[in-house]
Write a protein that holds these residues in place. Structure first.
Motif, PDB file in Angstrom:
ATOM      1  N   TYR A 103       0.885  -1.112  -0.175  1.00 17.98           N
ATOM      2  CA  TYR A 103       0.056  -0.086   0.041  1.00 17.98           C
ATOM      3  C   TYR A 103       0.782   1.470   0.051  1.00 17.98           C
ATOM      4  CZ  TYR A 103      -3.686   2.999   1.310  1.00 17.98           C
ATOM      5  OH  TYR A 103      -4.471   4.302   1.464  1.00 17.98           O
ATOM      6  N   ARG A 107       0.827   3.782  -3.148  1.00 20.44           N
ATOM      7  CA  ARG A 107       0.677   5.316  -2.658  1.00 20.44           C
ATOM      8  C   ARG A 107       1.619   6.295  -3.184  1.00 20.44           C
ATOM      9  NH1 ARG A 107      -3.347   6.936   1.012  1.00 20.44           N
ATOM     10  NH2 ARG A 107      -2.559   9.063   0.690  1.00 20.44           N
ATOM     11  N   GLY A 187      -3.181   0.924  -2.784  1.00 23.07           N
ATOM     12  CA  GLY A 187      -2.590   2.233  -2.561  1.00 23.07           C
ATOM     13  C   GLY A 187      -2.965   3.177  -3.930  1.00 23.07           C
ATOM     14  N   HIS A 189      -5.437   2.628  -6.008  1.00 20.38           N
ATOM     15  CA  HIS A 189      -6.654   2.946  -6.279  1.00 20.38           C
ATOM     16  C   HIS A 189      -6.996   4.581  -5.615  1.00 20.38           C
ATOM     17  CE1 HIS A 189     -11.055   2.590  -6.662  1.00 20.38           C
ATOM     18  NE2 HIS A 189     -11.114   2.604  -5.509  1.00 20.38           N
ATOM     19  N   PHE A 190      -6.339   4.994  -4.546  1.00 18.35           N
ATOM     20  CA  PHE A 190      -6.608   6.008  -3.847  1.00 18.35           C
ATOM     21  C   PHE A 190      -6.311   7.177  -4.615  1.00 18.35           C
ATOM     22  CE2 PHE A 190      -4.607  10.019  -1.738  1.00 18.35           C
ATOM     23  CZ  PHE A 190      -5.737  10.231  -0.969  1.00 18.35           C
ATOM     24  N   HIS A 191      -5.321   7.019  -5.651  1.00 17.02           N
ATOM     25  CA  HIS A 191      -4.920   8.161  -6.698  1.00 17.02           C
ATOM     26  C   HIS A 191      -6.158   8.332  -7.650  1.00 17.02           C
ATOM     27  CE1 HIS A 191      -1.320   9.292  -4.909  1.00 17.02           C
ATOM     28  NE2 HIS A 191      -0.885   8.380  -4.636  1.00 17.02           N
ATOM     29  N   LYS A 193      -9.202   7.817  -7.276  1.00 20.15           N
ATOM     30  CA  LYS A 193     -10.147   8.493  -6.616  1.00 20.15           C
ATOM     31  C   LYS A 193      -9.894  10.036  -6.676  1.00 20.15           C
ATOM     32  CE  LYS A 193     -10.563   6.549  -2.836  1.00 20.15           C
ATOM     33  NZ  LYS A 193     -11.008   6.142  -1.330  1.00 20.15           N
TER      34      LYS A 193
END
Length: 207
Positions: A103, A107, A187, A189-191, A193
């Protein structure tokens, strides 16, 4: 109404995909620096979770033991069960630790989360090989991973030839790999979003 951009995307999701594809083409690929910090995170989590599991095990054992002889008899009867339980706990610790490591790498790198997780795992293998060679040449006192419960390491004393040694090696290799890859994807996937939020905001302004 949202306008169609120069590449033909007419929806926020389409524009997001175009932007991500362009950025990934330029900045994608494995980032070994990010993966190294992910590996450090994985090792740190391994130490913390192993210490926590040991503390819980000691506490439970102390609570359930009435005297030394009874505890010894119970341990001998349940040796096989305890071995299986220890293997399961080790697998859980490695999965969670390398999930966190993947993760962090995902990120930091933003793209190719699965590859970043793989690189975290590869760092573990590279360090394990170096430590194994160093321990063979200079002595077992240099086997620094030996003090880290659950840290992937390559046996140099022949213990790999046993069934338990093979099972332990499989756990130490496969479980961290799965955890690191899944963590890397999470990790990253956060970006995605964040990218979607930026595109949707831009669309609202244009509208």
């Amino acid at each position: 109404m949202a306008q169609r951009d120069s590449r033909g995307a007419s929806t926020p999701q389409g524009r997001t995909n175009d932007i991500v594809a362009t950025e990934k083409e330029r900045f994608g690929g494995i980032k070994w620096g990010s993966a190294f910090f992910g590996w450090l995170t994985a090792i740190g989590m391994t130490v913390l979770l192993s210490a926590l599991a040991t503390a819980i095990g000691v506490g439970v054992g102390a609570a359930n033991s009435t005297n030394v002889n009874q505890a010894a008899d119970q341990a001998s009867k349940n040796a096989q069960t305890l071995g299986v339980a220890s293997g399961i706990i080790l697998a859980i610790i490695l999965f969670l630790a390398y999930y966190c490591g993947g993760y962090v790498a995902g990120r930091m790198a933003r793209f190719d989360g699965a590859r970043q997780g793989l690189a975290v795992w590869l760092w573990g293998i590279i360090v394990a090989v170096i430590v194994a060679i160093l321990a063979t040449v200079a002595g077992s006192q240099f086997n620094i991973l030996g003090n880290l419960n659950g840290a992937p390491q390559i046996p140099v004393d022949g213990s790999l030839l046993t069934v338990s040694g093979i099972i332990g090696l499989v756990i130490a290799l496969i479980v961290p790999l799965l955890g690191a890859i899944l963590g890397g994807k999470a990790g990253m996937h956060f970006h995605r979003k964040v990218d979607r939020a930026a595109v949707e905001r831009r669309t609202d302004v244009v509208d």
